[in-house]
Each structure stands twice: as structure tokens, then as C-alpha cells.
Design an enzyme around this catalytic site. Structure first.
Site, mmCIF file in Angstrom:
data_model
loop_
_atom_site.group_PDB
_atom_site.id
_atom_site.type_symbol
_atom_site.label_atom_id
_atom_site.label_comp_id
_atom_site.label_asym_id
_atom_site.label_seq_id
_atom_site.Cartn_x
_atom_site.Cartn_y
_atom_site.Cartn_z
ATOM 1 N N ASP A 117 -80.992 -5.175 -25.452
ATOM 2 C CA ASP A 117 -81.333 -6.075 -24.354
ATOM 3 C C ASP A 117 -82.550 -6.923 -24.708
ATOM 4 O O ASP A 117 -82.600 -8.118 -24.419
ATOM 5 C CB ASP A 117 -81.581 -5.263 -23.082
ATOM 6 C CG ASP A 117 -81.707 -6.132 -21.846
ATOM 7 O OD1 ASP A 117 -80.942 -7.098 -21.706
ATOM 8 O OD2 ASP A 117 -82.573 -5.830 -21.012
ATOM 9 N N ARG A 164 -77.634 -23.029 -16.649
ATOM 10 C CA ARG A 164 -78.484 -21.878 -16.405
ATOM 11 C C ARG A 164 -77.968 -20.601 -17.063
ATOM 12 O O ARG A 164 -78.539 -19.525 -16.863
ATOM 13 C CB ARG A 164 -78.629 -21.639 -14.893
ATOM 14 C CG ARG A 164 -79.394 -22.746 -14.162
ATOM 15 C CD ARG A 164 -79.395 -22.551 -12.648
ATOM 16 N NE ARG A 164 -79.616 -21.167 -12.266
ATOM 17 C CZ ARG A 164 -78.753 -20.431 -11.546
ATOM 18 N NH1 ARG A 164 -77.605 -20.947 -11.125
ATOM 19 N NH2 ARG A 164 -79.033 -19.194 -11.232
#
Length: 198
Positions: A117, A164
Site C-alpha cells: 500500500d 481523480r
């Protein structure tokens, strides 16, 4: 949290890591001696940045990987980070100690997920508006047991950016690149409005 309190908290966490200056110096020398690190430093196609350099002391004190997971038999030295010129690829070298295990001597799958991550974020953020975003999903395939107390290489790549949204992939491999331990894909989404203090 006041700046003074954040500094005290960070210093306290660092003091409790159990790593002496000698442990740190030895680990840093090993990191610098890795062939993949040397190659990245010599390549005109990559540049190095300081891991967690974007965080202030409060951010470091509250960071899982910058402080909580740091120390002897954990992540003893910060990873070194290298980007390609477009910041569409990133590479990091990190040592995973024996106190980061699930099964005996095997690095916990959740630890691998955390590292994936982090490296996914490193490659997603530069592609997003305001250079900030959040993990919308994270998909991981564990390929081989990752034994503790060794150096590993994290690699991340930008697949594509759409407004985005940033679609990214990453993996954890051995320093020689011959073994892939785990792979991940992820979607990061930038907030609609800037976040104060981010």
C-alpha cells in the site's frame, strides 16, 4: 497535538526501537551495498528522494511505517526510494526483521499489504490532483512465503491516471529480481476538495 508533544512522542518511539547506532550503521551500509541500490544511484534515469521526507515531525510520530514499525528486528532503517524521471515508476529497498512475522520466520501477510500500500501510494500520488489520494481498493496475490530477516525490493508502476483516479500496480521481490513474493493492484482516488494540512 502540539509540535513539542509530537517531537517528544517521536523521540520516545525512536528510543524504544532497541536499535543502537551500530545496528543502524551496519544496516545502512548493507542497504547502500545492494546492487540494485547502486545501479539506481548510478543511473541517469532515476533520482532518489528521502523516505518520509514529506512528513513533518507530527506526521512521522503518527506514521505506522515511519515510527511504529521502525527498530531492531523490524524496519531498522528507512527505505531508500528511487523514481524514474516521469514519477511513473518507483523502487525501494527495505530490510524486514524477524519481529514482523505471522508464521514463525515468515513475514506477516498484513505487513506485506502495508508495504505494498505504501509503495502503491508513492507511485499514485504524483499522478493525482494536489498530489494526494486515498486507497479505494487493494488487491493482493501472495506468490511465495517471504522469509524474515532479509532485504527486499518494492516496485510500483502507474498503470493509468484518469482525473481523480490513479490505477497502480506493485510487487515485492528479492534483491536480484528472481523471486516475486507478492503482487498488488490498487485504485487511488483524490479527494474532491483539498484537505487542510495535508
Amino acid at each position: 497535538m502540539s509540535a513539542q508533544h509530537a517531537t517528544e512522542l517521536y523521540d520516545q518511539k525512536q528510543a524504544l526501537t532497541g536499535a543502537s547506532d551500530e545496528h543502524f550503521t551496519v544496516a545502512k551500509a548493507e542497504q547502500d551495498a545492494l546492487a540494485v541500490v547502486k545501479a539506481a544511484r548510478e543511473s541517469p534515469d532515476y533520482f532518489e528522494i528521502e523516505a518520509y521526507g514529506q512528513l513533518n515531525i507530527k506526521g512521522k510520530a503518527q506514521s505506522l511505517t515511519a515510527s511504529t514499525l521502525r527498530g531492531k528486528d523490524k524496519i531498522i532503517v528507512p527505505p531508500v526510494l528511487f523514481y524514474n524521471k516521469e514519477q511513473s515508476e518507483v523502487m525501494a529497498a527495505v530490510h524486514l526483521g524477524k519481529d514482523l512475522c505471522g508464521h514463525p520466520s515468515v513475514v506477516h501477510g498484513g505487513m506485506q499489504a502495508t508495504l505494498l500500500d505504501e509503495i502503491l501510494a508513492c507511485v499514485a500520488m504524483p499522478a493525482l490532483p494536489n498530489k494526494i489520494g486515498f486507497t479505494a481498493n487493494l488487491n493482493i496475490d501472495y506468490r511465495k512465503p517471504l522469509m524474515a530477516d532479509q532485504w527486499v525490493i518494492l516496485r510500483g508502476q502507474l498503470d493509468r491516471a484518469e482525473g481523480r483516479k490513479a490505477y497502480v500496480k506493485a510487487w515485492i521481490e528479492s534483491p536480484d529480481g528472481k523471486t516475486v513474493y507478492s503482487e498488488a493492484t490498487s485504485l487511488y482516488i483524490a479527494p474532491k476538495t483539498p484537505i487542510p494540512g495535508a
